[in-house]
Design a protein around this motif. Sequence first.
Motif, short mmCIF file in Angstrom:
data_model
loop_
_atom_site.label_atom_id
_atom_site.label_comp_id
_atom_site.label_asym_id
_atom_site.label_seq_id
_atom_site.Cartn_x
_atom_site.Cartn_y
_atom_site.Cartn_z
N VAL A 57 0.85 -1.19 0.00
CA VAL A 57 0.00 0.00 0.00
C VAL A 57 0.89 1.24 0.00
CG1 VAL A 57 -1.81 1.27 1.21
CG2 VAL A 57 -1.81 -1.24 1.23
N GLY A 58 0.66 2.21 -0.98
CA GLY A 58 1.45 3.43 -1.06
C GLY A 58 2.05 3.61 -2.44
N ILE A 59 2.95 4.61 -2.58
CA ILE A 59 3.61 4.95 -3.84
C ILE A 59 5.07 4.57 -3.70
CG2 ILE A 59 4.17 6.78 -5.47
CD1 ILE A 59 1.74 8.28 -4.50
N TYR A 60 5.54 3.77 -4.63
CA TYR A 60 6.91 3.29 -4.57
C TYR A 60 7.54 3.41 -5.95
CZ TYR A 60 5.31 1.23 -0.16
OH TYR A 60 4.81 1.05 1.08
N GLY A 61 8.84 3.34 -6.00
CA GLY A 61 9.56 3.32 -7.26
C GLY A 61 9.65 4.69 -7.90
N TRP A 62 9.56 4.70 -9.24
CA TRP A 62 9.74 5.95 -10.00
C TRP A 62 8.59 6.92 -9.76
CZ3 TRP A 62 6.10 7.36 -13.59
CH2 TRP A 62 5.18 6.36 -13.99
N ARG A 63 7.41 6.43 -9.42
CA ARG A 63 6.29 7.32 -9.11
C ARG A 63 6.59 8.15 -7.86
NH1 ARG A 63 3.85 2.49 -10.62
NH2 ARG A 63 2.54 2.62 -12.50
N LYS A 64 7.19 7.50 -6.88
CA LYS A 64 7.54 8.21 -5.65
C LYS A 64 8.60 9.27 -5.93
CE LYS A 64 9.00 7.33 -0.89
NZ LYS A 64 9.40 6.28 0.07
N ARG A 65 9.58 8.94 -6.77
CA ARG A 65 10.63 9.92 -7.09
C ARG A 65 10.05 11.09 -7.89
NH1 ARG A 65 13.56 5.02 -7.81
NH2 ARG A 65 13.09 5.04 -10.04
N CYS A 66 9.13 10.83 -8.84
CA CYS A 66 8.50 11.91 -9.61
C CYS A 66 7.68 12.82 -8.70
CB CYS A 66 7.62 11.33 -10.71
SG CYS A 66 8.54 10.53 -12.05
N LEU A 67 6.97 12.22 -7.75
CA LEU A 67 6.19 13.03 -6.82
C LEU A 67 7.08 13.94 -5.99
CD1 LEU A 67 3.47 13.71 -5.52
CD2 LEU A 67 3.82 11.78 -3.96
N TYR A 68 8.18 13.41 -5.48
CA TYR A 68 9.11 14.23 -4.72
C TYR A 68 9.72 15.34 -5.59
CZ TYR A 68 8.90 10.93 -0.82
OH TYR A 68 8.49 10.17 0.23
N PHE A 69 9.99 15.03 -6.87
CA PHE A 69 10.56 16.03 -7.77
C PHE A 69 9.58 17.17 -8.01
CE2 PHE A 69 10.94 17.57 -12.16
CZ PHE A 69 12.20 18.16 -12.10
N PHE A 70 8.31 16.86 -8.25
CA PHE A 70 7.32 17.91 -8.49
C PHE A 70 7.07 18.74 -7.24
CE2 PHE A 70 5.92 15.13 -12.09
CZ PHE A 70 6.11 16.06 -13.11
N VAL A 71 7.08 18.11 -6.10
CA VAL A 71 6.93 18.86 -4.85
C VAL A 71 8.10 19.81 -4.66
CG1 VAL A 71 6.83 18.66 -2.34
CG2 VAL A 71 5.48 17.12 -3.76
#
Length: 288
Positions: A57-71
């Motif tokens: 459950v949650g966001i992992y992998g490249w999706r998590k990195r993209c989210l951190y980048f946009f933030v």
Amino acid sequence: MLNVHRVVGFWTTGSRIENLRRLLREKATVRMTREQYILATQQNNLPKVENAQLYPVGIYGWRKRCLYFFVLLLLVTMIVNLAMTIWILKVMNFTVDGMGNLRVTKKGIRLEGISEFLLPLYVKEIHSRKDSPLVLQSDRNVTVNARNHMGQLTGQLTVGTEGAVFGHSVETPHIRAEPSQDLRLESPTRSLIMEAPRGVQVRAAAGDFKATCRKELHLQSTEGEIFLNADTIRLGNLPTGSFSSSPSSSSTRQTVYELCVCPNGKLYLSPAGLGSTCQFSSSVCLWS
């Protein structure tokens, strides 16, 4: 009798105890049945260990990195935007009353110092302080337009290198030039008319007054007179008529002339004689 009552009372008491025991056993049985049912139900609802599959459950992998980048990008943009806003407020000198040299008051807008306008300025009234002049300066021409409620041009003032150019009539109590400068009123393509209900006064205190035109110069007074007051009044380029009283006089050079007036008001010169010679030189009036 006493024994009988005792046996009956003992029996009655024994039956009550037996009923109480029976009730307790029934409650215990019901309680055990309920606990067994609940336990069986929970065991049925629990997944089996051997068939269980774990889903993350949650966001992992490249999706998590993209989210951190946009933030992070959003945070940097907000910081830059805030810094630019503060810099603009500092450079433009924004205050509660206005910005820069511009101050908003109850009477209107007040400009202090030198201000530059890159686009047209529409105002109702412009005036300076009592102790300072109002200066309008431009690299080229300064044009002031006056329009009516329909937007039509009713008056125009253009200040350029040659002076002020008026598109229509001008009403003013006084026109003067700067010290040590000449005042020149000129209409290159139209007529120049100066009129006033109580007279027009033209005065040159320390210089000459000169009026020239290409066609005709009219000096008209409807109810008064035209008064020329000077030590010397010179009228140049007047036509000269011919008159000879005797043959001997024609050989001598004529130095004295008589000023004559035609019926239409034209002036001409006639050689002076013993009497008036204007009638003999009146042929000049025929060509006027």
